[in-house]
Write an enzyme that holds these catalytic residues in place. Structure first.
Site, PDB file in Angstrom:
ATOM      1  N   ALA A   1      -6.091  -7.683  -2.786  1.00  0.00           N
ATOM      2  CA  ALA A   1      -6.504  -7.093  -1.918  1.00  0.00           C
ATOM      3  C   ALA A   1      -5.525  -6.267  -0.766  1.00  0.00           C
ATOM      4  O   ALA A   1      -4.598  -5.685  -0.995  1.00  0.00           O
ATOM      5  CB  ALA A   1      -5.037  -8.663  -1.467  1.00  0.00           C
TER       6      ALA A   1
ATOM      7  N   GLY B   1      -5.848  -8.563  -6.650  1.00  0.00           N
ATOM      8  CA  GLY B   1      -6.951  -9.345  -5.827  1.00  0.00           C
ATOM      9  C   GLY B   1      -8.553  -9.655  -6.554  1.00  0.00           C
ATOM     10  O   GLY B   1      -9.502  -9.840  -6.433  1.00  0.00           O
TER      11      GLY B   1
ATOM     12  N   GLU C   1      -8.974 -10.759  -9.367  1.00  0.00           N
ATOM     13  CA  GLU C   1      -8.895 -12.217  -9.595  1.00  0.00           C
ATOM     14  C   GLU C   1     -10.563 -11.978  -9.255  1.00  0.00           C
ATOM     15  O   GLU C   1     -11.316 -13.396  -9.304  1.00  0.00           O
ATOM     16  CB  GLU C   1      -7.969 -12.278  -8.297  1.00  0.00           C
ATOM     17  CG  GLU C   1      -6.329 -12.381  -8.832  1.00  0.00           C
ATOM     18  CD  GLU C   1      -5.386 -12.676  -8.222  1.00  0.00           C
ATOM     19  OE1 GLU C   1      -4.960 -11.958  -7.782  1.00  0.00           O
ATOM     20  OE2 GLU C   1      -4.888 -12.454  -8.793  1.00  0.00           O
TER      21      GLU C   1
ATOM     22  N   GLU D   1       0.158  -6.524  -8.625  1.00  0.00           N
ATOM     23  CA  GLU D   1       1.170  -6.222  -8.092  1.00  0.00           C
ATOM     24  C   GLU D   1       2.461  -6.697  -8.396  1.00  0.00           C
ATOM     25  O   GLU D   1       3.765  -6.488  -6.973  1.00  0.00           O
ATOM     26  CB  GLU D   1       0.173  -8.282  -7.874  1.00  0.00           C
ATOM     27  CG  GLU D   1      -0.133  -8.559  -6.938  1.00  0.00           C
ATOM     28  CD  GLU D   1      -1.640  -8.673  -8.209  1.00  0.00           C
ATOM     29  OE1 GLU D   1      -1.749  -8.279  -9.181  1.00  0.00           O
ATOM     30  OE2 GLU D   1      -2.881  -9.271  -7.851  1.00  0.00           O
TER      31      GLU D   1
HETATM   32  N1  DAK Z   1      -5.002  -2.087  -0.394  1.00  0.00           N
HETATM   33  C1  DAK Z   1      -5.356  -1.397   0.924  1.00  0.00           C
HETATM   34  N2  DAK Z   1      -5.873   0.274   0.859  1.00  0.00           N
HETATM   35  C2  DAK Z   1      -5.755   0.640  -0.253  1.00  0.00           C
HETATM   36  C3  DAK Z   1      -5.247   0.101  -0.840  1.00  0.00           C
HETATM   37  C4  DAK Z   1      -5.547  -1.544  -1.064  1.00  0.00           C
HETATM   38  N3  DAK Z   1      -5.352  -2.469  -2.241  1.00  0.00           N
HETATM   39  N4  DAK Z   1      -6.011   0.350  -2.381  1.00  0.00           N
HETATM   40  C5  DAK Z   1      -6.364   1.636  -2.516  1.00  0.00           C
HETATM   41  N5  DAK Z   1      -6.656   1.783  -0.543  1.00  0.00           N
HETATM   42  C6  DAK Z   1      -6.731   2.963   0.093  1.00  0.00           C
HETATM   43  C7  DAK Z   1      -5.198   4.164  -0.265  1.00  0.00           C
HETATM   44  O1  DAK Z   1      -4.373   3.708   1.126  1.00  0.00           O
HETATM   45  C8  DAK Z   1      -6.497   5.503   0.272  1.00  0.00           C
HETATM   46  O2  DAK Z   1      -5.577   5.228   1.481  1.00  0.00           O
HETATM   47  P1  DAK Z   1      -5.670   6.378   2.554  1.00  0.00           P
HETATM   48  O3  DAK Z   1      -4.574   6.781   2.443  1.00  0.00           O
HETATM   49  O4  DAK Z   1      -6.562   7.261   2.500  1.00  0.00           O
HETATM   50  O5  DAK Z   1      -6.078   6.154   3.950  1.00  0.00           O
HETATM   51  C9  DAK Z   1      -7.480   4.853   0.029  1.00  0.00           C
HETATM   52  O6  DAK Z   1      -7.444   3.442  -0.897  1.00  0.00           O
HETATM   53  C10 DAK Z   1      -7.767   5.844  -1.812  1.00  0.00           C
HETATM   54  O7  DAK Z   1      -6.521   4.896  -2.355  1.00  0.00           O
HETATM   55  P2  DAK Z   1      -6.301   6.419  -3.021  1.00  0.00           P
HETATM   56  O8  DAK Z   1      -6.168   8.094  -2.464  1.00  0.00           O
HETATM   57  O9  DAK Z   1      -4.986   5.516  -3.348  1.00  0.00           O
HETATM   58  O10 DAK Z   1      -7.042   6.767  -4.405  1.00  0.00           O
HETATM   59  P3  DAK Z   1      -6.625   7.167  -6.047  1.00  0.00           P
HETATM   60  O11 DAK Z   1      -7.676   7.337  -6.574  1.00  0.00           O
HETATM   61  O12 DAK Z   1      -5.412   8.056  -5.885  1.00  0.00           O
HETATM   62  O13 DAK Z   1      -5.740   5.754  -6.452  1.00  0.00           O
HETATM   63  C11 DAK Z   1      -6.351   3.204  -6.655  1.00  0.00           C
HETATM   64  C12 DAK Z   1      -6.424   4.877  -6.894  1.00  0.00           C
HETATM   65  C13 DAK Z   1      -6.111   2.712  -7.326  1.00  0.00           C
HETATM   66  C14 DAK Z   1      -4.991   3.575  -8.523  1.00  0.00           C
HETATM   67  C15 DAK Z   1      -5.012   3.745  -5.984  1.00  0.00           C
HETATM   68  O14 DAK Z   1      -5.681   3.710  -4.162  1.00  0.00           O
HETATM   69  C16 DAK Z   1      -3.563   1.776  -5.832  1.00  0.00           C
HETATM   70  O15 DAK Z   1      -2.939   2.027  -6.228  1.00  0.00           O
HETATM   71  N6  DAK Z   1      -4.269   0.667  -5.697  1.00  0.00           N
HETATM   72  C17 DAK Z   1      -4.019  -0.178  -4.530  1.00  0.00           C
HETATM   73  C18 DAK Z   1      -4.252  -1.590  -5.674  1.00  0.00           C
HETATM   74  C19 DAK Z   1      -2.789  -2.570  -5.672  1.00  0.00           C
HETATM   75  O16 DAK Z   1      -1.726  -2.162  -5.812  1.00  0.00           O
HETATM   76  N7  DAK Z   1      -3.173  -2.958  -5.519  1.00  0.00           N
HETATM   77  C20 DAK Z   1      -3.021  -5.092  -5.785  1.00  0.00           C
HETATM   78  C21 DAK Z   1      -2.383  -4.969  -4.389  1.00  0.00           C
HETATM   79  S1  DAK Z   1      -1.827  -7.019  -3.533  1.00  0.00           S
HETATM   80  C22 DAK Z   1      -3.850 -14.168  -2.077  1.00  0.00           C
HETATM   81  C23 DAK Z   1      -4.983 -13.715  -3.010  1.00  0.00           C
HETATM   82  C24 DAK Z   1      -5.085 -12.171  -3.711  1.00  0.00           C
HETATM   83  C25 DAK Z   1      -3.887 -11.483  -3.510  1.00  0.00           C
HETATM   84  C26 DAK Z   1      -2.986 -11.853  -3.254  1.00  0.00           C
HETATM   85  C27 DAK Z   1      -2.546 -13.397  -2.150  1.00  0.00           C
HETATM   86  N8  DAK Z   1      -4.076 -15.624  -2.187  1.00  0.00           N
HETATM   87  C28 DAK Z   1      -4.739 -16.001  -2.302  1.00  0.00           C
HETATM   88  C29 DAK Z   1      -2.351 -16.311  -1.286  1.00  0.00           C
HETATM   89  C30 DAK Z   1      -3.807 -10.058  -3.947  1.00  0.00           C
HETATM   90  C31 DAK Z   1      -3.440  -9.538  -3.520  1.00  0.00           C
HETATM   91  C32 DAK Z   1      -3.412  -7.852  -4.399  1.00  0.00           C
HETATM   92  O17 DAK Z   1      -4.127  -7.231  -4.669  1.00  0.00           O
END
Ligand code: DAK
Length: 259
Positions: free
Chosen positions: A67, A110, A113, A133
């Site tokens: 997400a 997400g 998921e 998360e």
């Molecule tokens: N959200 C927003 N931006 C993201 C992102 C994300 N999840 N993942 C990557 N980006 C963006 C980065 O911020 C970056 O943007 P800029 O800084 O260049 O503007 C760009 O994508 C490239 O990412 P990185 O520079 O970080 O790329 P790397 O290759 O170095 O790293 C990575 C890739 C995938 C390991 C890293 O980007 C990362 O750790 N991303 C976050 C992964 C994460 O934590 N995902 C979980 C998010 S929480 C719900 C439904 C669903 C959910 C919740 C509730 N309900 C129905 C209520 C879900 C929650 C989640 O998924």
């Protein structure tokens, strides 16, 4: 079907439709609008007679990295209650036609998921699955703790959910989270192959069979068996059942009409 964050090709190949998540700069982070677009597209594709199977994919880097954290960061619990994303996710889960996720790169949070909400998952060998998360001070909220645990078992799911570690495509396949690992560049082709094979079947039988397998995933054995029985009878109300069996006897290919 024109959207901002997804590309939809209803007549991609034969009776197979393709949805491509399309926020490449953000690794296909699932913002609210993208999810609404996805819900809307799936609802429309579900109604198209010439679509029998739907593939959801991303790009080489990411299926979806979760997400959109930047959009979620400032929200409080009551904001989330009002936004009610669960309605969107529930609708996606209710898609009647078979859904195949073709995953390259990251399927995280997400994104993982969403892949697990699909009925089958094919992945390129470099794909990575995870529920990170916990590293953000939250936990999975769209089925991750439940679907991952059913697929991987308690110990491995607990490890992934509590550490945020990723697993690769081969391990995900060995452990039953996904159907098949293929060379990265063949992921979509292989998904299309599978989708085309499925799309040849009776749409009525596909819908009833999908519902029944999902029931096994979501309920106890006895409830599932009764549900299966009703859907099995229902198949015999279709012209496709007559056609399928007649074609077998006449040693020809059936022509299913979805009636
Ligand atoms: N959200 C927003 N931006 C993201 C992102 C994300 N999840 N993942 C990557 N980006 C963006 C980065 O911020 C970056 O943007 P800029 O800084 O260049 O503007 C760009 O994508 C490239 O990412 P990185 O520079 O970080 O790329 P790397 O290759 O170095 O790293 C990575 C890739 C995938 C390991 C890293 O980007 C990362 O750790 N991303 C976050 C992964 C994460 O934590 N995902 C979980 C998010 S929480 C719900 C439904 C669903 C959910 C919740 C509730 N309900 C129905 C209520 C879900 C929650 C989640 O998924």
């Amino acid at each position: 079907m024109t959207y901002e964050f997804i590309i939809v090709e209803p007549a991609f190949q034969d009776k197979v439709a393709l949805i491509r998540l399309n926020r490449p700069k953000e690794l296909n982070a699932l913002n609210l609008q993208l999810m609404l677009e996805l819900k809307d597209a799936l609802k429309s594709l579900d109604q198209l007679e010439n679509v029998s199977c739907i593939i959801i994919t991303g790009n080489e880097q990411a299926f979806a990295a979760g997400a959109d954290i930047k959009q979620m960061e400032s929200k409080n619990a009551i904001d989330l209650l009002h936004i009610d994303q669960f309605e969107t996710w529930d609708q996606i889960r209710k898609t009647k036609k078979p859904l195949i996720a073709a995953v390259n790169g990251f399927a995280l949070g997400g994104g993982c998921e969403l892949a697990m909400t699909c009925d089958m998952i094919l992945a390129g060998e470099s794909a990575k699955f995870g529920q990170p998360e916990i590293k953000l001070g939250i936990m999975p909220g769209a089925g991750g703790t439940q679907r991952l645990t059913k697929a991987l078992g308690k110990a491995k799911a607990m490890e992934l959910v509590l550490t945020g570690r990723f697993i690769g495509a081969h391990e995900a396949c060995e452990r039953g989270l996904i159907n098949q690992v293929v060379p990265d560049e063949l992921c979509l082709d292989e998904a299309v192959k599978l989708a085309k094979e499925i799309a040849q079947m009776s749409p009525v039988a596909l819908q009833l069979a999908k519902e029944s397998v999902l029931k096994a995933f979501e309920s106890g054995l006895q409830e599932g068996l009764y549900f299966e029985r009703k859907n099995f009878y229902l198949c015999f109300a279709s012209d496709d059942q007559k056609e399928g069996m007649k074609a077998f006897v006449e040693k020809r290919k059936p022509e299913f009409k979805g009636k």
